[in-house]
Design a protein around this motif. Structure first.
Motif, short mmCIF file in Angstrom:
data_model
loop_
_atom_site.label_atom_id
_atom_site.label_comp_id
_atom_site.label_asym_id
_atom_site.label_seq_id
_atom_site.Cartn_x
_atom_site.Cartn_y
_atom_site.Cartn_z
N LYS A 126 21.20 95.42 28.94
CA LYS A 126 20.78 94.30 30.20
C LYS A 126 21.71 93.80 30.30
O LYS A 126 22.22 92.94 30.78
CB LYS A 126 19.96 93.37 29.44
CG LYS A 126 18.64 93.83 28.59
CD LYS A 126 17.49 92.75 27.13
CE LYS A 126 17.03 92.91 27.19
NZ LYS A 126 15.87 92.73 26.52
N GLN A 127 22.44 94.90 31.36
CA GLN A 127 23.97 94.89 32.55
C GLN A 127 23.15 93.49 33.40
O GLN A 127 21.86 94.52 33.76
CB GLN A 127 24.50 95.95 32.68
CG GLN A 127 23.74 96.78 33.51
CD GLN A 127 22.84 97.55 32.80
OE1 GLN A 127 22.60 97.28 31.80
NE2 GLN A 127 22.15 98.48 33.97
N PRO A 128 24.38 93.54 34.26
CA PRO A 128 23.62 92.85 35.52
C PRO A 128 23.29 93.89 36.24
O PRO A 128 24.16 94.66 36.58
CB PRO A 128 25.35 91.01 36.23
CG PRO A 128 25.80 91.24 34.71
CD PRO A 128 24.99 93.25 33.48
N ARG A 131 27.48 92.86 28.24
CA ARG A 131 26.12 92.63 27.28
C ARG A 131 25.56 90.74 27.88
O ARG A 131 27.17 90.00 28.01
CB ARG A 131 25.37 92.23 25.83
CG ARG A 131 27.32 92.02 25.31
CD ARG A 131 26.04 92.39 24.16
NE ARG A 131 25.26 92.07 23.63
CZ ARG A 131 24.62 92.65 21.98
NH1 ARG A 131 24.45 93.83 22.11
NH2 ARG A 131 23.14 91.65 22.18
N GLN A 132 24.51 89.98 28.47
CA GLN A 132 24.30 88.52 28.80
C GLN A 132 24.02 87.66 28.08
O GLN A 132 23.79 86.56 27.78
CB GLN A 132 23.57 88.90 30.36
CG GLN A 132 23.89 89.63 31.74
CD GLN A 132 23.30 89.62 32.74
OE1 GLN A 132 23.08 88.36 33.27
NE2 GLN A 132 22.42 90.46 32.90
N ASP A 133 24.57 88.10 26.87
CA ASP A 133 23.81 86.83 25.78
C ASP A 133 24.65 86.82 24.39
O ASP A 133 25.35 86.86 25.20
CB ASP A 133 23.10 87.95 24.36
CG ASP A 133 23.60 89.72 24.00
OD1 ASP A 133 24.64 89.56 24.01
OD2 ASP A 133 22.35 90.19 23.31
N ASN A 134 24.50 86.02 24.40
CA ASN A 134 25.43 85.15 22.92
C ASN A 134 26.23 86.41 21.89
O ASN A 134 27.51 85.30 21.70
CB ASN A 134 25.16 83.74 22.50
CG ASN A 134 23.84 84.02 22.18
OD1 ASN A 134 23.51 85.16 21.21
ND2 ASN A 134 23.28 83.31 21.35
N LYS A 135 26.03 87.36 22.37
CA LYS A 135 27.29 88.29 21.07
C LYS A 135 27.73 89.38 21.65
O LYS A 135 28.46 90.15 21.78
CB LYS A 135 25.85 89.76 20.76
CG LYS A 135 24.43 88.99 20.33
CD LYS A 135 23.80 89.74 19.37
CE LYS A 135 22.39 89.23 18.49
NZ LYS A 135 21.17 89.96 18.55
N LEU A 136 28.74 88.86 22.31
CA LEU A 136 29.33 89.46 23.80
C LEU A 136 31.22 89.02 22.92
O LEU A 136 31.02 90.47 22.77
CB LEU A 136 29.59 88.78 25.14
CG LEU A 136 30.84 89.79 25.91
CD1 LEU A 136 30.25 91.25 26.47
CD2 LEU A 136 30.73 88.85 27.19
N ASP A 137 31.24 88.36 22.49
CA ASP A 137 32.66 88.30 22.10
C ASP A 137 31.89 89.23 20.70
O ASP A 137 32.91 89.20 19.89
CB ASP A 137 32.71 86.69 22.22
CG ASP A 137 33.09 86.18 23.42
OD1 ASP A 137 33.28 86.74 23.68
OD2 ASP A 137 32.99 84.58 23.16
N LEU A 170 33.38 89.72 31.70
CA LEU A 170 33.75 88.44 32.15
C LEU A 170 34.90 88.64 32.98
O LEU A 170 35.55 87.56 33.81
CB LEU A 170 33.31 87.79 31.37
CG LEU A 170 31.61 87.60 31.12
CD1 LEU A 170 31.04 86.39 30.30
CD2 LEU A 170 31.07 87.69 32.67
N GLU A 171 36.01 89.03 31.81
CA GLU A 171 37.45 89.06 32.29
C GLU A 171 37.77 90.15 33.53
O GLU A 171 37.33 90.88 33.63
CB GLU A 171 37.90 89.46 31.04
CG GLU A 171 38.69 90.42 30.86
CD GLU A 171 38.79 91.49 29.20
OE1 GLU A 171 40.64 90.51 28.93
OE2 GLU A 171 38.83 91.59 28.20
N GLU A 172 38.76 89.45 33.97
CA GLU A 172 39.58 90.82 34.46
C GLU A 172 40.32 91.61 33.75
O GLU A 172 41.54 91.43 33.11
CB GLU A 172 41.06 89.92 34.67
CG GLU A 172 41.26 88.96 36.39
CD GLU A 172 39.91 90.14 37.87
OE1 GLU A 172 40.44 91.09 38.16
OE2 GLU A 172 39.74 89.29 38.44
N HIS A 173 39.97 92.69 34.55
CA HIS A 173 40.25 94.66 34.08
C HIS A 173 40.23 95.25 34.57
O HIS A 173 39.63 94.96 36.11
CB HIS A 173 38.94 94.52 32.55
CG HIS A 173 37.80 94.35 33.11
ND1 HIS A 173 37.08 94.02 34.06
CD2 HIS A 173 37.00 95.58 33.16
CE1 HIS A 173 35.62 94.04 34.30
NE2 HIS A 173 35.45 95.16 34.21
#
Ligand code: NDP
Ligand code: OXD
Length: 309
Positions: free
Chosen positions: A47-49, A7-13, A32-35
């Motif tokens: 709302k995924q890229p 998710r691209q908003d500020n709730k990801l973490d 966003l991290e290597e996985h």
């Protein structure tokens, strides 16, 4: 097997932290991290890229963080064979119902226009309206629409509904399909849109529909911006046919600063907050579906690709 959160908003973490806390033994990654992409079997998304979901060769479930899935269908890179699930949650439904009830009461007790008057120091008592004076028409009698209907009935409103298929809902007359749409509209003094956004419902809130509503109706859109033809709403408020509108969702969010809705005295705007997935209440159903995936059991709350919701 593992989960990726996209998710691209500020709730990801916050979502990742809460998921990890509830399921310490499951591998959960941020997109966003290597996985390890080949380990991912479930993607939890909001709302995924575009093009992100096709990166996972073993993906077996795409889980929306919300009730709506329109943003998943809009992304044509999403592989067609993967089941899509959505949130069906009593907390989401009662939050939506409280919000719409507040919008309805503010409108017909004139609280919106008294606030505008206050800013101008205007003392102007308006015609008094009561619950018994209005019928609320709910477009979309699904998980959210039905709960709203139930709460409105408890508050003594007359309620009618509209869906694709006939339904039996206590004390609510439910109209079905396009053939019954005009009758439904002609009786709705307050129209609430709780439809999913699909090719059939895109632009449904347009001047042809507004014309079918009784004069001085109020339109509430808490579903998706794509349901509304913005210019038609402005035209029908400005020509006096509609009394105004409460809008929580927009074609572009945030609503661009130059958009005429911002300054319209008869349009009440909120920033897509009518009902927001509650982390505590939604995580158990995401993890339950992950468990079912692991055990090859049928998933809960799968949407129909054919219907688009
Ligand atoms: P559901 O899928 O449970 O219900 C959808 C309803 O719409 C069903 O009754 C369905 O009819 C009806 N419907 C679908 N297409 C048509 C059509 N073409 N004509 C007539 N009726 C139709 O959805 P939810 O109630 O869970 O959610 C509704 C929407 O609310 C979500 O898709 C989302 O976009 C929005 N939402 C907005 C939020 C906000 O904060 N603003 C928060 C949460 C959701 P049938 O029952 O016959 O299939
Ligand atoms: C949803 C939303 O679809 O928050 O859940 O809009």
């Amino acid at each position: 097997m593992a989960i990726v959160v996209i998710r691209q908003d500020n709730k990801l973490d916050a979502w990742i932290k809460a998921l990890m806390a509830k399921a310490p033994d499951i591998h959960i990654y941020s997109y966003l991290e290597e996985h390890p992409k080949e380990e991912i079997t479930m993607a939890c998304v909001w709302k995924q890229p575009a093009d992100t979901l096709k990166l996972y060769p073993k993906l077996r479930c795409i889980a929306s963080f919300g009730a709506g899935v329109d943003f998943i269908f809009k992304d044509h890179s999403v592989p067609k064979h993967i089941p899509i699930t959505r949130v069906v949650d009593p907390v989401l439904a009662s939050d939506m119902s409280e919000f719409v009830l507040a919008l309805i009461l503010s409108f017909f007790k004139n609280l919106n226009s008294y606030k505008t008057d206050q800013l101008e120091k205007v003392w102007f008592p308006q015609e008094y309206k009561r619950i018994s004076d209005v019928t609320v028409g709910i477009m979309g009698m699904g998980a959210l629409g039905e709960k709203l209907a139930e709460d409105l009935i408890k508050n003594r409103f007359k309620v009618i509904g509209w869906a694709t298929s006939p339904k039996v809902v206590p004390e609510v007359e439910v109209f079905a399909g396009n053939s019954e749409k005009d009758t439904f509209l002609s009786r709705s003094n307050i129209l609430v849109c709780l439809l999913p956004l699909t090719p059939e419902t895109t632009g449904i809130l347009n001047k042809i529909l507004f014309q079918e509503l009784p004069k001085q109706s109020y339109v509430i859109n808490v579903a998706r911006g794509g349901h509304l033809v913005d210019e038609d709403l402005l035209e029908y408020i400005d020509n006096g046919h509609l009394a105004g509108a409460g809008l929580d969702v927009f074609h572009q969010e945030p609503l661009p600063v130059e958009h005429p809705f911002w300054k319209h005295p008869k349009i009440h705007i909120t920033p897509h907050v009518a009902s927001v997935s509650d982390i505590e209440s939604v995580i158990p159903q995401l993890l339950e579906n992950y468990r079912r995936l692991t055990e090859k059991l049928p998933l809960m709350n799968i949407v129909s690709r054919e219907k688009g919701y």
